[in-house]
Design a protein around this motif. Sequence first.
Motif, PDB file in Angstrom:
ATOM      1  N   UNK A  38      29.518  38.404  41.737  1.00 13.36           N
ATOM      2  CA  UNK A  38      29.657  37.232  40.874  1.00 13.36           C
ATOM      3  C   UNK A  38      28.734  36.122  41.375  1.00 13.36           C
ATOM      4  N   UNK A  39      27.755  35.761  40.569  1.00 17.61           N
ATOM      5  CA  UNK A  39      26.876  34.647  40.913  1.00 17.61           C
ATOM      6  C   UNK A  39      25.743  35.003  41.843  1.00 17.61           C
ATOM      7  N   UNK A  40      25.461  36.328  42.061  1.00 16.12           N
ATOM      8  CA  UNK A  40      24.397  36.792  42.971  1.00 16.12           C
ATOM      9  C   UNK A  40      24.361  35.961  44.259  1.00 16.12           C
ATOM     10  N   UNK A  41      25.533  35.849  44.901  1.00 16.23           N
ATOM     11  CA  UNK A  41      25.655  35.008  46.096  1.00 16.23           C
ATOM     12  C   UNK A  41      25.705  35.853  47.371  1.00 16.23           C
ATOM     13  N   UNK A  42      25.242  35.240  48.459  1.00 17.33           N
ATOM     14  CA  UNK A  42      25.207  35.874  49.781  1.00 17.33           C
ATOM     15  C   UNK A  42      25.938  34.951  50.754  1.00 17.33           C
ATOM     16  N   UNK A  43      27.136  35.336  51.226  1.00 15.25           N
ATOM     17  CA  UNK A  43      27.846  34.474  52.184  1.00 15.25           C
ATOM     18  C   UNK A  43      26.989  34.196  53.419  1.00 15.25           C
ATOM     19  N   UNK A 100      42.625  32.097  38.964  1.00 18.00           N
ATOM     20  CA  UNK A 100      42.065  33.355  39.463  1.00 18.00           C
ATOM     21  C   UNK A 100      41.814  33.204  40.959  1.00 18.00           C
ATOM     22  N   UNK A 101      42.769  33.649  41.763  1.00 12.12           N
ATOM     23  CA  UNK A 101      42.745  33.374  43.205  1.00 12.12           C
ATOM     24  C   UNK A 101      41.526  33.961  43.890  1.00 12.12           C
ATOM     25  N   UNK A 102      41.251  35.224  43.674  1.00 16.70           N
ATOM     26  CA  UNK A 102      40.133  35.883  44.355  1.00 16.70           C
ATOM     27  C   UNK A 102      38.801  35.274  43.927  1.00 16.70           C
ATOM     28  N   UNK A 103      38.659  34.998  42.641  1.00 17.73           N
ATOM     29  CA  UNK A 103      37.413  34.417  42.160  1.00 17.73           C
ATOM     30  C   UNK A 103      37.213  33.017  42.720  1.00 17.73           C
ATOM     31  N   UNK A 104      38.267  32.218  42.762  1.00 14.42           N
ATOM     32  CA  UNK A 104      38.164  30.867  43.311  1.00 14.42           C
ATOM     33  C   UNK A 104      37.747  30.904  44.773  1.00 14.42           C
ATOM     34  N   UNK A 149      29.428  31.952  36.729  1.00  9.31           N
ATOM     35  CA  UNK A 149      29.822  31.478  38.053  1.00  9.31           C
ATOM     36  C   UNK A 149      29.285  30.082  38.322  1.00  9.31           C
ATOM     37  N   UNK A 150      28.017  29.853  37.938  1.00 12.06           N
ATOM     38  CA  UNK A 150      27.432  28.530  38.149  1.00 12.06           C
ATOM     39  C   UNK A 150      28.088  27.485  37.228  1.00 12.06           C
ATOM     40  N   UNK A 151      28.454  27.909  36.027  1.00  9.34           N
ATOM     41  CA  UNK A 151      29.158  26.989  35.126  1.00  9.34           C
ATOM     42  C   UNK A 151      30.497  26.581  35.721  1.00  9.34           C
ATOM     43  N   UNK A 152      31.194  27.542  36.360  1.00  8.16           N
ATOM     44  CA  UNK A 152      32.471  27.223  37.002  1.00  8.16           C
ATOM     45  C   UNK A 152      32.255  26.269  38.171  1.00  8.16           C
ATOM     46  N   UNK A 153      31.182  26.476  38.953  1.00  9.73           N
ATOM     47  CA  UNK A 153      30.874  25.548  40.053  1.00  9.73           C
ATOM     48  C   UNK A 153      30.599  24.156  39.520  1.00  9.73           C
ATOM     49  N   UNK A 154      29.819  24.101  38.430  1.00  4.24           N
ATOM     50  CA  UNK A 154      29.454  22.806  37.854  1.00  4.24           C
ATOM     51  C   UNK A 154      30.678  22.070  37.339  1.00  4.24           C
ATOM     52  N   UNK A 155      31.693  22.811  36.906  1.00  2.00           N
ATOM     53  CA  UNK A 155      32.929  22.201  36.403  1.00  2.00           C
ATOM     54  C   UNK A 155      33.936  21.939  37.507  1.00  2.00           C
ATOM     55  N   UNK A 156      33.546  22.160  38.751  1.00  3.11           N
ATOM     56  CA  UNK A 156      34.452  21.910  39.869  1.00  3.11           C
ATOM     57  C   UNK A 156      35.440  23.024  40.122  1.00  3.11           C
ATOM     58  N   UNK A 157      35.288  24.151  39.456  1.00  4.06           N
ATOM     59  CA  UNK A 157      36.187  25.283  39.663  1.00  4.06           C
ATOM     60  C   UNK A 157      37.524  25.158  38.973  1.00  4.06           C
ATOM     61  N   UNK A 158      37.718  24.106  38.165  1.00 10.26           N
ATOM     62  CA  UNK A 158      39.026  23.883  37.548  1.00 10.26           C
ATOM     63  C   UNK A 158      39.379  24.967  36.528  1.00 10.26           C
TER      64      UNK A 158
END
Length: 789
Positions: A634-639, A690-694, A676-685
């Motif tokens: 989700x979001x092509x992210x690398x921890x 969705x616990x795992x996604x958050x 994923x980026x849209x959710x970040x831009x909205x503050x994750x609200x």
Amino acid sequence: MIKTLSVSVLRWDLPASLVVFLVAIPLSLGIAVASNAPIAAGLIAAIVGGIVAGLAGGAPLQVSGPAAGLTVIVAELVQAYGWRATCMITMLGGLLQLALGACRVARTALAVSPAIVHGMLAGVGVVMVLAQLHVVLGGSPQHSAISNLRELPGQLVAHHSQATLLGLLTIAVLLLWSRLPKGRFSAARWIPGPLPAIAVATLTAWLLSWDAPRVELPGSLLSGWHAPALPHGPPPEIVGAVVAIALVAAVESLLCSVAIDRRRPAGVPRADLDRELVGQGAANTLSGLLGGLPIAGVIVRSTANVEAGARTRASTVLHGLWILVLALSCGPVIEQVPLAALAALLVALGVKMIDTARVRDLRHHREAPAYFVTLGGVVLLGLGEGVLLGLAVMGILALRRLTRLTVRVEEAAPPPGTLAPLPRPSPPAGDTPAAAQPAGLAQGSAGDTSAGGRPGRWHVVVEGTLTFLGVPKVTAVLQRIPPGTAVDLDLNVDFMDHAAFDAIHEWRRAHERLGGGVDIDEIHESWYERAVTGDMSPPRKSSPPARWWAPWANRRRRTEGPELDAPEVSPSALLLAGVREYQGRTAPLVRPIMAELAFEQKPEHLFITCVDSRVVPNIITASGPGDLFINRNVGNMIPRYGSRTPDDSVAATVEYATEVLGIRTITVCGHSNCGAMAALLAGGSEVDHLTSLSRWLKHGNHSLARFLASEPRGDEPPLARLCQVNVMQQLDNLLTYPWLRNRVEAGDLELVGLYLDLETANVHILDPAAEAFVPVPDEAPDDDARTLT
């Protein structure tokens, strides 16, 4: 339902209507000035466009009103027929739009090439700038763009009045407002630039008591109203004026509707173009009757409406009501606005209409000539003439594409028992000098090893549309084939007219009389065979084969299999039908490759991208089995290394790719409209439930922080910028792993950033030095170029 609608109106549409209202007021006044129309006409058009077109139109988020693209037409009509007659022409144009909308022909207006529309708007922008610069400099505009350009140097060196200072002040405020830094000025950036620019100029003129021409309003909007009058002149010219107003306004409105429809938020219905055309017709009819300017959908106001968060048509209707309230109660305030400030605003608007970014896109599609011809025609001859010239150029370009023909001579096959020559590519016949053609065309076949030196076999391929225009090119090649040779003629044409058939048939008969042989193979359709037999009935069109890369939904109606052709198919049945199609069509083709890869994989790239279903790595890289080692999340992210929220899945992929597979290139590919980026831009609200996604999205906090610290580039939407910033940040996250950073610094590992624009399907590559994504070069560097075959 009513409660939900009222909440949406209060939360989204009411604030958005105020933003659009602030944008519309100065633009409406300025367009009225540029059109040589009464100032009140701009306000009337804005009110009617907001309320009538907003209620009756089919594009809920589009804002209609007086449009800059119509200023040249209106100014010419006012000069030729007077204002009352222009109102009648506007009213008749609205009735014509109503008729066109009732006939449901709205989509035919989209047949006009965007190159012509953008060229027309750019030409109008040039004309507007040249005319309004004279007003800014304290003079008066001339009757034509050429005259304005000729008089401009003298106007520049002439004595300038206080009106000039007000115009320059307006432009300066516009420029500074668009460059306000973030932070404490963030709230101010929500106010559209034209409003503070006009306000500053008006306050300056009032406080310093400067003598500058100002807006003149009647006692009320309709106090000086007179019924529209019939124009006096040749009927063909009047009909042409009505058609011009109706079609230009309709095309501009429909193109604006399509553009805004692509940016509409989730839940907003698609635009109904036929209803929108009816709404535009009703608004223009009423505007002409009340003494207003012609109305069209306006991209500037519509874009502001969408960006301000509008969700329903209530926003555009409310903005019209606010203008009505202002016009009725704040007339003395409007009358303090200097005309020079409005002219300066129009200069800035005209410069924006000359959108050079469009030229780059049009060049890719080879339509730039139509753009420049339309632009030049509008400036030099007039709007109608410029559009006709653009249509003529597009017709020539379309004709050239439709009649494009390729003729090539492929390597001749030697007679049986001889050694075949090494294959070599042959350039298109007719496009190269004789020396570059295969030797056999001039001096005998390269495979001439048979007894007596008899030439070998020739292979001629004709592809495209074969009409009389292509006859010289085809016959020039065919006549250079040595007599007595055997010829395989492949006709891969989608159309052949009688002139082309006659030329090929006569050549064939002549060649066979001299002892040669001609074998004609028609690959696409049997045009030649049907002409020989006299059967000229229309050929049957078989449905084209399904394309493996097309989505299931696009292929269901075109696939012969009953599973994919059923009107209702469950997801599992659809999946199995796709597997059966793969096994029947694709598996036999890839089986040798898969057998070779069955016991060992040797990918060259690690490709990290998003789980989004619209991103298909093998399609956008033209790669096949065994090429890419892919990690999707989700979001092509690398921890980051040592992250507080541990997740080893991506790190495990990277370790295996580099340590076991020996991969030396890691690519991170992001894409537009990433959820994923849209959710970040909205503050994750929106994903709190969705616990795992958050928890996973916390890995994007560094991307969000980098986005907030960066400066926007032009009019780039925030979401698109965050999606690109996220790719840069994930590449930096990779460098937080010490062992991987050492490899990068030693030159043993390369990191690449890609960005897929879903709307255009174009892929851009990251330029690390500029920290920007640029188009992928058309050709690879010479020292690293490899041909994919």
